[in-house]
Write a protein that holds these residues in place. Structure first.
Motif, mmCIF file in Angstrom:
data_model
loop_
_atom_site.group_PDB
_atom_site.id
_atom_site.type_symbol
_atom_site.label_atom_id
_atom_site.label_comp_id
_atom_site.label_asym_id
_atom_site.label_seq_id
_atom_site.Cartn_x
_atom_site.Cartn_y
_atom_site.Cartn_z
ATOM 1 N N LYS A 284 0.857 -1.180 0.000
ATOM 2 C CA LYS A 284 0.000 0.000 0.000
ATOM 3 C C LYS A 284 0.898 1.235 0.000
ATOM 4 O O LYS A 284 1.674 1.427 0.938
ATOM 5 N N PRO A 285 0.818 2.069 -1.032
ATOM 6 C CA PRO A 285 1.646 3.282 -1.045
ATOM 7 C C PRO A 285 1.298 4.196 0.139
ATOM 8 O O PRO A 285 0.126 4.328 0.508
ATOM 9 N N SER A 286 2.300 4.816 0.711
ATOM 10 C CA SER A 286 2.099 5.677 1.879
ATOM 11 C C SER A 286 1.914 7.144 1.491
ATOM 12 O O SER A 286 1.869 8.008 2.350
ATOM 13 N N PHE A 287 1.821 7.420 0.208
ATOM 14 C CA PHE A 287 1.657 8.794 -0.281
ATOM 15 C C PHE A 287 0.765 8.771 -1.505
ATOM 16 O O PHE A 287 0.542 7.711 -2.109
ATOM 17 N N THR A 288 0.241 9.917 -1.849
ATOM 18 C CA THR A 288 -0.538 10.077 -3.071
ATOM 19 C C THR A 288 0.125 11.165 -3.895
ATOM 20 O O THR A 288 0.387 12.251 -3.369
ATOM 21 N N PRO A 289 0.405 10.889 -5.167
ATOM 22 C CA PRO A 289 0.969 11.955 -6.007
ATOM 23 C C PRO A 289 -0.006 13.135 -6.058
ATOM 24 O O PRO A 289 -1.215 12.969 -5.855
ATOM 25 N N ARG A 290 0.513 14.303 -6.345
ATOM 26 C CA ARG A 290 -0.356 15.471 -6.484
ATOM 27 C C ARG A 290 -1.288 15.253 -7.671
ATOM 28 O O ARG A 290 -0.841 14.887 -8.767
ATOM 29 N N LEU A 291 -2.582 15.466 -7.448
ATOM 30 C CA LEU A 291 -3.595 15.222 -8.470
ATOM 31 C C LEU A 291 -4.229 16.534 -8.923
ATOM 32 O O LEU A 291 -4.353 17.471 -8.142
ATOM 33 N N TRP B 131 -15.009 11.169 -7.244
ATOM 34 C CA TRP B 131 -13.625 10.703 -7.351
ATOM 35 C C TRP B 131 -12.866 10.920 -6.053
ATOM 36 O O TRP B 131 -12.089 10.064 -5.632
ATOM 37 N N LYS B 132 -13.102 12.049 -5.385
ATOM 38 C CA LYS B 132 -12.438 12.286 -4.094
ATOM 39 C C LYS B 132 -12.907 11.261 -3.061
ATOM 40 O O LYS B 132 -12.121 10.819 -2.223
ATOM 41 N N ARG B 133 -14.170 10.883 -3.127
ATOM 42 C CA ARG B 133 -14.696 9.885 -2.190
ATOM 43 C C ARG B 133 -14.017 8.530 -2.423
ATOM 44 O O ARG B 133 -13.785 7.776 -1.487
ATOM 45 N N LEU B 134 -13.696 8.223 -3.666
ATOM 46 C CA LEU B 134 -13.032 6.945 -3.971
ATOM 47 C C LEU B 134 -11.673 6.855 -3.281
ATOM 48 O O LEU B 134 -11.243 5.760 -2.894
ATOM 49 N N LEU B 135 -11.015 7.986 -3.118
ATOM 50 C CA LEU B 135 -9.704 7.995 -2.457
ATOM 51 C C LEU B 135 -9.789 7.522 -1.004
ATOM 52 O O LEU B 135 -8.781 7.104 -0.428
ATOM 53 N N ALA B 136 -10.988 7.570 -0.425
ATOM 54 C CA ALA B 136 -11.162 7.162 0.973
ATOM 55 C C ALA B 136 -11.465 5.670 1.122
ATOM 56 O O ALA B 136 -11.522 5.168 2.243
ATOM 57 N N PRO C 1 -10.525 9.678 -14.486
ATOM 58 C CA PRO C 1 -9.374 9.788 -15.382
ATOM 59 C C PRO C 1 -8.046 9.331 -14.778
ATOM 60 O O PRO C 1 -7.042 9.285 -15.476
ATOM 61 N N ILE C 2 -8.042 8.987 -13.486
ATOM 62 C CA ILE C 2 -6.776 8.613 -12.838
ATOM 63 C C ILE C 2 -6.945 7.228 -12.223
ATOM 64 O O ILE C 2 -7.076 7.056 -11.007
ATOM 65 N N SER C 3 -6.969 6.223 -13.094
ATOM 66 C CA SER C 3 -7.158 4.838 -12.656
ATOM 67 C C SER C 3 -6.117 4.428 -11.627
ATOM 68 O O SER C 3 -5.024 4.997 -11.580
ATOM 69 N N ILE C 4 -6.460 3.451 -10.853
ATOM 70 C CA ILE C 4 -5.625 2.818 -9.833
ATOM 71 C C ILE C 4 -5.383 3.755 -8.651
ATOM 72 O O ILE C 4 -5.750 3.422 -7.531
ATOM 73 N N ILE C 5 -4.765 4.912 -8.867
ATOM 74 C CA ILE C 5 -4.500 5.835 -7.756
ATOM 75 C C ILE C 5 -5.820 6.306 -7.159
ATOM 76 O O ILE C 5 -5.985 6.321 -5.939
ATOM 77 N N ILE C 6 -6.764 6.704 -8.004
ATOM 78 C CA ILE C 6 -8.141 6.917 -7.567
ATOM 79 C C ILE C 6 -8.819 5.581 -7.848
ATOM 80 O O ILE C 6 -9.095 5.243 -8.998
ATOM 81 N N PRO C 7 -9.029 4.771 -6.802
ATOM 82 C CA PRO C 7 -9.315 3.350 -6.978
ATOM 83 C C PRO C 7 -10.738 2.992 -7.403
ATOM 84 O O PRO C 7 -11.498 2.390 -6.646
ATOM 85 N N SER C 8 -11.096 3.332 -8.627
ATOM 86 C CA SER C 8 -12.422 2.956 -9.126
ATOM 87 C C SER C 8 -12.577 1.439 -9.233
ATOM 88 O O SER C 8 -13.698 0.937 -9.220
ATOM 89 N N HIS C 9 -11.468 0.714 -9.283
ATOM 90 C CA HIS C 9 -11.546 -0.748 -9.333
ATOM 91 C C HIS C 9 -12.112 -1.334 -8.038
ATOM 92 O O HIS C 9 -12.550 -2.473 -8.019
ATOM 93 N N ARG C 10 -12.140 -0.545 -6.966
ATOM 94 C CA ARG C 10 -12.668 -1.009 -5.676
ATOM 95 C C ARG C 10 -14.173 -0.814 -5.547
ATOM 96 O O ARG C 10 -14.762 -1.202 -4.544
#
Length: 183
Positions: free
Chosen positions: A65-72, A84-89, A127-136
């Motif tokens: 699990k990455p401990s940081f998120t790149p600037r989006l 999309w912001k909710r997906l980050l949670a 537009p930002i797959s994986i990092i914004i985890p829509s796969h979840r």
């Protein structure tokens, strides 16, 4: 100016795009809505934002699990950006339903009551797959349909995160295709 580069992941080529503000896109080569936020003016190269995204992907594809998120830099409607912001949670290694995401966003935004189908449409255009985890995000019935990167990619990402796959509906025809190749 937008800068783009490719990243060769264990799941295939990933196309990354960033502007001066942040990462604007991360797509599997050929996925639905591929490069939809990309303007015609871009250059190939590298930037600190793209390198941060590549570091994130390396950690992620190493099974951690990455401990940081790149600037989006999210580009979309207010409603899309809220989803999309909710997906980050959504915690690493877990799933949520479209209905749950809709209820959570509605609780945060007055007057916003999206149906699970509307949330699904917004999630699919992430537009930002994986990092914004829509796969979840999965339908209430647990099926793996509807992921812009494809059902196999979704299942492989969830397996990489060691997500409990038992409650999810995986078509038997896909079972043999799911193991993630060693990086």
């Amino acid at each position: 100016m937008v800068t783009v580069k490719y990243y060769d992941s264990p799941l295939g080529l990933i196309f990354l795009a960033a502007d001066d503000t942040g990462l604007i896109g991360l797509w599997f080569e050929g996925q639905k809505y591929f490069a939809q936020t990309l303007t015609r003016n871009y250059q190939t190269g590298s930037t600190p934002i793209l390198e941060s995204a590549v570091r994130w992907l390396r950690v992620y594809f190493a099974g951690e699990k990455p401990s940081f998120t790149p600037r989006l830099h999210l580009i979309g409607t207010d409603c899309q950006i809220a989803v999309w912001k909710r997906l980050l949670a959504i915690p690493y290694g877990t799933t949520a339903t479209y209905g749950e995401i809709g209820k959570q966003v509605a609780a945060e935004r007055t007057g916003f009551r999206p149906s699970p189908q509307a949330v699904g449409g917004m999630v699919s255009q992430n537009p930002i797959s994986i990092i914004i985890p829509s796969h979840r995000v999965v339908p209430a019935n647990g099926s793996l349909t509807g992921y812009a990167g494809g059902v196999i990619q979704r299942a492989r990402l969830l397996m990489l995160e060691k997500t409990d796959m038992k409650p999810l509906l995986i078509p038997p025809s896909l079972s043999a295709l799911l193991p993630l190749e060693a990086a």
